[in-house]
Design a protein around this motif. Structure first.
Motif, PDB file in Angstrom:
ATOM      1  N   VAL A  34     -12.226  13.837   3.934  1.00 21.77           N
ATOM      2  CA  VAL A  34     -11.884  13.141   2.699  1.00 21.77           C
ATOM      3  C   VAL A  34     -12.735  13.676   1.552  1.00 21.77           C
ATOM      4  CG1 VAL A  34     -11.943  10.877   1.571  1.00 21.77           C
ATOM      5  CG2 VAL A  34     -11.196  11.070   3.944  1.00 21.77           C
ATOM      6  N   TYR A  35     -13.996  14.013   1.854  1.00 16.82           N
ATOM      7  CA  TYR A  35     -14.917  14.480   0.817  1.00 16.82           C
ATOM      8  C   TYR A  35     -15.966  15.369   1.475  1.00 16.82           C
ATOM      9  CZ  TYR A  35     -18.198  14.297  -3.091  1.00 16.82           C
ATOM     10  OH  TYR A  35     -19.022  14.628  -4.132  1.00 16.82           O
ATOM     11  N   HIS A  36     -16.275  16.473   0.800  1.00 18.77           N
ATOM     12  CA  HIS A  36     -17.337  17.374   1.255  1.00 18.77           C
ATOM     13  C   HIS A  36     -17.868  18.099   0.034  1.00 18.77           C
ATOM     14  CE1 HIS A  36     -18.781  21.046   3.703  1.00 18.77           C
ATOM     15  NE2 HIS A  36     -19.691  20.091   3.739  1.00 18.77           N
ATOM     16  N   ALA A  37     -19.128  17.858  -0.299  1.00 20.01           N
ATOM     17  CA  ALA A  37     -19.708  18.489  -1.487  1.00 20.01           C
ATOM     18  C   ALA A  37     -21.220  18.607  -1.317  1.00 20.01           C
ATOM     19  CB  ALA A  37     -19.387  17.673  -2.733  1.00 20.01           C
ATOM     20  N   PHE A  38     -21.789  19.543  -2.068  1.00 16.75           N
ATOM     21  CA  PHE A  38     -23.227  19.755  -2.108  1.00 16.75           C
ATOM     22  C   PHE A  38     -23.723  19.587  -3.536  1.00 16.75           C
ATOM     23  CE2 PHE A  38     -22.337  21.936   1.833  1.00 16.75           C
ATOM     24  CZ  PHE A  38     -23.478  21.718   2.595  1.00 16.75           C
ATOM     25  N   SER A  68     -21.615  12.348   7.415  1.00 19.24           N
ATOM     26  CA  SER A  68     -22.649  13.321   7.792  1.00 19.24           C
ATOM     27  C   SER A  68     -23.402  13.768   6.549  1.00 19.24           C
ATOM     28  CB  SER A  68     -22.027  14.559   8.439  1.00 19.24           C
ATOM     29  OG  SER A  68     -21.313  14.215   9.587  1.00 19.24           O
ATOM     30  N   VAL A  69     -24.663  14.106   6.734  1.00 18.38           N
ATOM     31  CA  VAL A  69     -25.484  14.689   5.671  1.00 18.38           C
ATOM     32  C   VAL A  69     -25.788  16.121   6.078  1.00 18.38           C
ATOM     33  CG1 VAL A  69     -27.734  14.622   4.536  1.00 18.38           C
ATOM     34  CG2 VAL A  69     -26.487  12.502   4.953  1.00 18.38           C
ATOM     35  N   GLU A  70     -25.709  17.027   5.094  1.00 17.66           N
ATOM     36  CA  GLU A  70     -25.998  18.436   5.341  1.00 17.66           C
ATOM     37  C   GLU A  70     -27.094  18.894   4.380  1.00 17.66           C
ATOM     38  OE1 GLU A  70     -22.422  20.846   5.601  1.00 17.66           O
ATOM     39  OE2 GLU A  70     -21.288  19.046   6.100  1.00 17.66           O
ATOM     40  N   VAL A  71     -28.027  19.670   4.915  1.00 20.72           N
ATOM     41  CA  VAL A  71     -29.154  20.161   4.120  1.00 20.72           C
ATOM     42  C   VAL A  71     -29.254  21.663   4.286  1.00 20.72           C
ATOM     43  CG1 VAL A  71     -31.668  20.109   3.865  1.00 20.72           C
ATOM     44  CG2 VAL A  71     -30.417  17.992   4.309  1.00 20.72           C
ATOM     45  N   ASN A 149     -32.754  23.663  -0.792  1.00 21.56           N
ATOM     46  CA  ASN A 149     -31.850  24.359  -1.707  1.00 21.56           C
ATOM     47  C   ASN A 149     -30.678  23.467  -2.142  1.00 21.56           C
ATOM     48  OD1 ASN A 149     -31.803  27.247  -2.644  1.00 21.56           O
ATOM     49  ND2 ASN A 149     -29.640  26.929  -2.149  1.00 21.56           N
ATOM     50  N   ASP A 150     -30.044  22.799  -1.174  1.00 23.45           N
ATOM     51  CA  ASP A 150     -28.875  21.968  -1.451  1.00 23.45           C
ATOM     52  C   ASP A 150     -28.861  20.784  -0.492  1.00 23.45           C
ATOM     53  OD1 ASP A 150     -27.280  24.002  -3.210  1.00 23.45           O
ATOM     54  OD2 ASP A 150     -27.698  25.094  -1.355  1.00 23.45           O
ATOM     55  N   VAL A 151     -28.265  19.697  -0.949  1.00 20.94           N
ATOM     56  CA  VAL A 151     -28.039  18.529  -0.104  1.00 20.94           C
ATOM     57  C   VAL A 151     -26.579  18.143  -0.272  1.00 20.94           C
ATOM     58  CG1 VAL A 151     -28.625  16.104   0.307  1.00 20.94           C
ATOM     59  CG2 VAL A 151     -30.422  17.736  -0.327  1.00 20.94           C
ATOM     60  N   GLY A 152     -25.919  17.851   0.845  1.00 20.50           N
ATOM     61  CA  GLY A 152     -24.494  17.518   0.771  1.00 20.50           C
ATOM     62  C   GLY A 152     -24.113  16.394   1.703  1.00 20.50           C
ATOM     63  N   ILE A 153     -22.909  15.871   1.474  1.00 21.05           N
ATOM     64  CA  ILE A 153     -22.358  14.883   2.396  1.00 21.05           C
ATOM     65  C   ILE A 153     -20.932  15.289   2.762  1.00 21.05           C
ATOM     66  CG2 ILE A 153     -23.745  12.979   1.520  1.00 21.05           C
ATOM     67  CD1 ILE A 153     -21.154  11.853   0.270  1.00 21.05           C
ATOM     68  N   ARG A 154     -20.523  14.812   3.920  1.00 18.90           N
ATOM     69  CA  ARG A 154     -19.159  15.029   4.409  1.00 18.90           C
ATOM     70  C   ARG A 154     -18.670  13.669   4.906  1.00 18.90           C
ATOM     71  NH1 ARG A 154     -16.307  19.549   6.954  1.00 18.90           N
ATOM     72  NH2 ARG A 154     -18.205  20.734   6.612  1.00 18.90           N
ATOM     73  N   LEU A 155     -17.501  13.251   4.411  1.00 18.92           N
ATOM     74  CA  LEU A 155     -16.871  12.020   4.862  1.00 18.92           C
ATOM     75  C   LEU A 155     -15.543  12.397   5.489  1.00 18.92           C
ATOM     76  CD1 LEU A 155     -17.295   8.910   4.742  1.00 18.92           C
ATOM     77  CD2 LEU A 155     -15.846   8.907   2.721  1.00 18.92           C
ATOM     78  N   GLU A 156     -15.381  12.051   6.783  1.00 18.35           N
ATOM     79  CA  GLU A 156     -14.193  12.432   7.523  1.00 18.35           C
ATOM     80  C   GLU A 156     -13.539  11.198   8.127  1.00 18.35           C
ATOM     81  OE1 GLU A 156     -15.071  16.469   9.745  1.00 18.35           O
ATOM     82  OE2 GLU A 156     -16.713  15.033  10.013  1.00 18.35           O
ATOM     83  N   ARG A 157     -12.201  11.202   8.148  1.00 13.41           N
ATOM     84  CA  ARG A 157     -11.483  10.154   8.860  1.00 13.41           C
ATOM     85  C   ARG A 157     -11.754  10.298  10.348  1.00 13.41           C
ATOM     86  NH1 ARG A 157      -7.643  11.896   5.138  1.00 13.41           N
ATOM     87  NH2 ARG A 157      -7.028  10.273   3.697  1.00 13.41           N
ATOM     88  N   MET A 158     -11.922   9.181  11.019  1.00 10.85           N
ATOM     89  CA  MET A 158     -12.110   9.232  12.464  1.00 10.85           C
ATOM     90  C   MET A 158     -10.724   9.215  13.121  1.00 10.85           C
ATOM     91  SD  MET A 158     -15.527   7.068  13.169  1.00 10.85           S
ATOM     92  CE  MET A 158     -15.489   7.546  14.839  1.00 10.85           C
ATOM     93  N   PRO A 159     -10.578  10.005  14.172  1.00 12.19           N
ATOM     94  CA  PRO A 159      -9.257  10.085  14.829  1.00 12.19           C
ATOM     95  C   PRO A 159      -8.900   8.783  15.539  1.00 12.19           C
ATOM     96  CG  PRO A 159     -10.855  11.586  15.851  1.00 12.19           C
ATOM     97  CD  PRO A 159     -11.541  10.884  14.749  1.00 12.19           C
TER      98      PRO A 159
END
Length: 159
Positions: A34-38, A68-71, A149-159
């Motif tokens: 649904v959303y993924h950005a840094f 999820s959080v991505e670094v 350097n960057d911090v991001g989040i990812r929001l995904e629909r659960m199956p």
């Protein structure tokens, strides 16, 4: 060697290549995300008072989502771990990402001095569709945190 794209039979090759590109593009789309950005962190460092905000348009309140959080860290990150606070609505989670092992080998995927690590925050059900804000801050006592350097989040629909 003749150029197949310019030959009379090259039209078929052109069509095949175009079709292959279209198929690759269609299969590359991730319908669960649904959303993924840094957000980039200034090279001078992440300031203690700088909370990173993500404004996310959530389309459905009847669905469970995986957050999820991505670094992305550089070689000059001084610690093995990174402690983060992740907030949404009135709920806050504290996370600890392990970025390097005890020997100082970076655990994330990467190359050229930049490594990316992803951690699952958990699953959540958003109470209403529309705009929602997710906030991330680090919880170390440092006034300025170097090497992120960057911090991001990812929001995904659960199956």
């Amino acid at each position: 060697m003749t150029n197949l794209l310019r030959n009379k039979g090259g039209g078929h090759l052109r069509t095949l290549i175009l079709l292959l590109l279209v198929v690759c593009t269609m299969t590359a789309c991730d319908k669960q995300t649904v959303y993924h950005a840094f957000r980039s962190i200034p090279i001078e460092g992440w300031q203690r008072q700088d909370t990173i905000c993500f404004d996310v348009n959530v389309p459905d309140s009847q669905t469970y989502y995986k957050l999820s959080v991505e670094v992305r860290n550089r070689n000059d990150y001084p610690y093995q771990n990174l402690q983060l606070s992740v907030s949404h609505q009135s709920h806050t989670d504290t996370l600890q990402l392990t970025l390097a092992d005890k020997q100082g080998i970076w655990k994330g995927e990467g190359w050229g001095g930049l490594y990316q690590t992803r951690i699952l925050v958990g699953s959540t059900r958003i109470d209403r569709p529309g705009q929602h804000q997710f906030k991330i801050a680090y919880t170390f006592p440092d006034k300025t945190l170097q090497g992120i350097n960057d911090v991001g989040i990812r929001l995904e629909r659960m199956p």
